[in-house]
Design a protein around this motif. Structure first.
Motif, PDB file in Angstrom:
ATOM      1  N   GLU A  80      31.208  50.323  20.296  1.00  0.00           N
ATOM      2  CA  GLU A  80      30.480  50.323  21.554  1.00  0.00           C
ATOM      3  C   GLU A  80      30.512  51.748  22.087  1.00  0.00           C
ATOM      4  O   GLU A  80      31.450  52.497  21.802  1.00  0.00           O
ATOM      5  N   GLN A  87      30.993  53.842  32.824  1.00  0.00           N
ATOM      6  CA  GLN A  87      30.386  52.913  31.866  1.00  0.00           C
ATOM      7  C   GLN A  87      31.431  52.369  30.897  1.00  0.00           C
ATOM      8  O   GLN A  87      31.349  51.221  30.460  1.00  0.00           O
ATOM      9  N   ASP A  90      33.237  49.519  32.470  1.00  0.00           N
ATOM     10  CA  ASP A  90      32.359  48.350  32.458  1.00  0.00           C
ATOM     11  C   ASP A  90      32.383  47.683  31.076  1.00  0.00           C
ATOM     12  O   ASP A  90      32.475  46.464  30.972  1.00  0.00           O
ATOM     13  N   ALA A  91      32.333  48.481  30.022  1.00  0.00           N
ATOM     14  CA  ALA A  91      32.385  47.946  28.656  1.00  0.00           C
ATOM     15  C   ALA A  91      33.730  47.270  28.383  1.00  0.00           C
ATOM     16  O   ALA A  91      33.788  46.236  27.708  1.00  0.00           O
ATOM     17  N   SER A  93      35.544  45.688  30.472  1.00  0.00           N
ATOM     18  CA  SER A  93      35.611  44.399  31.163  1.00  0.00           C
ATOM     19  C   SER A  93      34.827  43.319  30.431  1.00  0.00           C
ATOM     20  O   SER A  93      35.041  42.137  30.669  1.00  0.00           O
ATOM     21  N   LYS A  94      33.933  43.717  29.526  1.00  0.00           N
ATOM     22  CA  LYS A  94      33.070  42.753  28.841  1.00  0.00           C
ATOM     23  C   LYS A  94      33.527  42.386  27.436  1.00  0.00           C
ATOM     24  O   LYS A  94      33.132  41.345  26.921  1.00  0.00           O
ATOM     25  N   SER A  95      34.292  43.236  26.787  1.00  0.00           N
ATOM     26  CA  SER A  95      34.681  42.916  25.405  1.00  0.00           C
ATOM     27  C   SER A  95      36.064  43.476  25.084  1.00  0.00           C
ATOM     28  O   SER A  95      36.564  44.358  25.769  1.00  0.00           O
ATOM     29  N   HIS A  96      36.631  42.952  24.002  1.00  0.00           N
ATOM     30  CA  HIS A  96      37.957  43.383  23.557  1.00  0.00           C
ATOM     31  C   HIS A  96      37.808  44.666  22.743  1.00  0.00           C
ATOM     32  O   HIS A  96      37.114  44.682  21.724  1.00  0.00           O
TER      33      HIS A  96
END
Length: 178
Positions: A80, A87, A90-91, A93-96
C-alpha cells in the motif's frame, strides 16, 4: 500464334484449374478433416508466489513510491502507498500492515511525526519502521528516533532493503480472526 495461346493456356490454366478447386475444398471442408479439434493456446504462466505480509510505502515522490512498490510486489508483498504521514495513518486504520517504509521529509505530516504517531498508538506500536532519506541532515537526526529499525540513504541498495523488510515483516503478528 494459335500454338502460342495453347501453350500459354497449358502453362497458366492447368495449374489454376487444379489448384483452385483444391484450395476451395480445403477452405470449406478442412476443419472436418482434422483428427482433433484445435486446443486453445494458453500462454505459459509462472505460478504466482504466495502473498507475503504487507508493506506500507510512504513518500511524497511518486517515482520513489512506484519503485518501492514494484520492488516489494516483485517479492510477493502486498503493498500500500501513501503520499504523506496523514495518508499513512489513514491506511493503517484500514488494513493490517507488517512493515512501514517511510521518507522523512514530506508535506502535511513528515516522517518523524508519522513515526511518533505510530509508536504512540497501542494498535500500531509494534509495526517495524524503516526510514529512507536523501537528506544528510535528516540522516543524522534519525538517531533521536526511538524504535526505528533501520535507515537507508537514497539511493538505497535493493538487496539490503529487501533483506531488512523480509526480516522485519515476520515480527508483527497477524490479527486474530474474530
Amino acid at each position: 500464334m494459335i500454338p502460342d495461346i495453347v501453350q500459354l493456356l497449358q502453362v497458366y490454366m492447368v495449374p489454376f484449374a487444379i489448384g483452385v478447386p483444391i484450395v476451395l475444398l480445403l477452405f470449406f471442408f478442412g476443419s472436418r478433416w482434422t483428427a482433433e479439434p484445435a486446443l486453445p493456446v494458453v500462454p505459459n504462466r509462472v505460478p504466482a508466489a504466495p502473498v507475503k505480509n504487507s508493506v506500507l510505502v510512504v513518500d511524497d515522490s511518486a517515482v520513489v513510491r512506484a519503485k518501492l512498490k514494484r520492488l516489494f510486489e516483485g517479492q510477493g508483498y502486498r503493498v500500500e502507498t501513501a503520499n504523506d504521514g496523514s495518508q499513512a495513518l489513514d491506511a493503517l486504520s484500514k488494513s493490517h500492515i507488517s512493515v512501514i517504509v517511510t521518507d522523512l521529509e514530506m508535506p502535511v505530516m513528515n516522517g518523524f511525526e508519522l513515526i511518533t504517531a505510530v509508536q504512540s498508538n497501542m494498535e500500531t506500536d509494534d509495526i517495524p519502521i524503516i526510514a529512507v532519506t536523501g537528506d544528510e541532515e535528516l540522516h543524522g537526526r534519525v538517531n533521536d528516533c526511538k524504535g526505528l529499525f533501520g535507515i537507508f540513504k537514497k539511493p538505497w541498495n535493493d538487496r539490503d532493503l529487501l533483506k531488512r523488510v523480509e526480516t522485519l515483516s515476520t515480527l508483527r503478528k497477524q490479527p486474530s480472526a474474530v
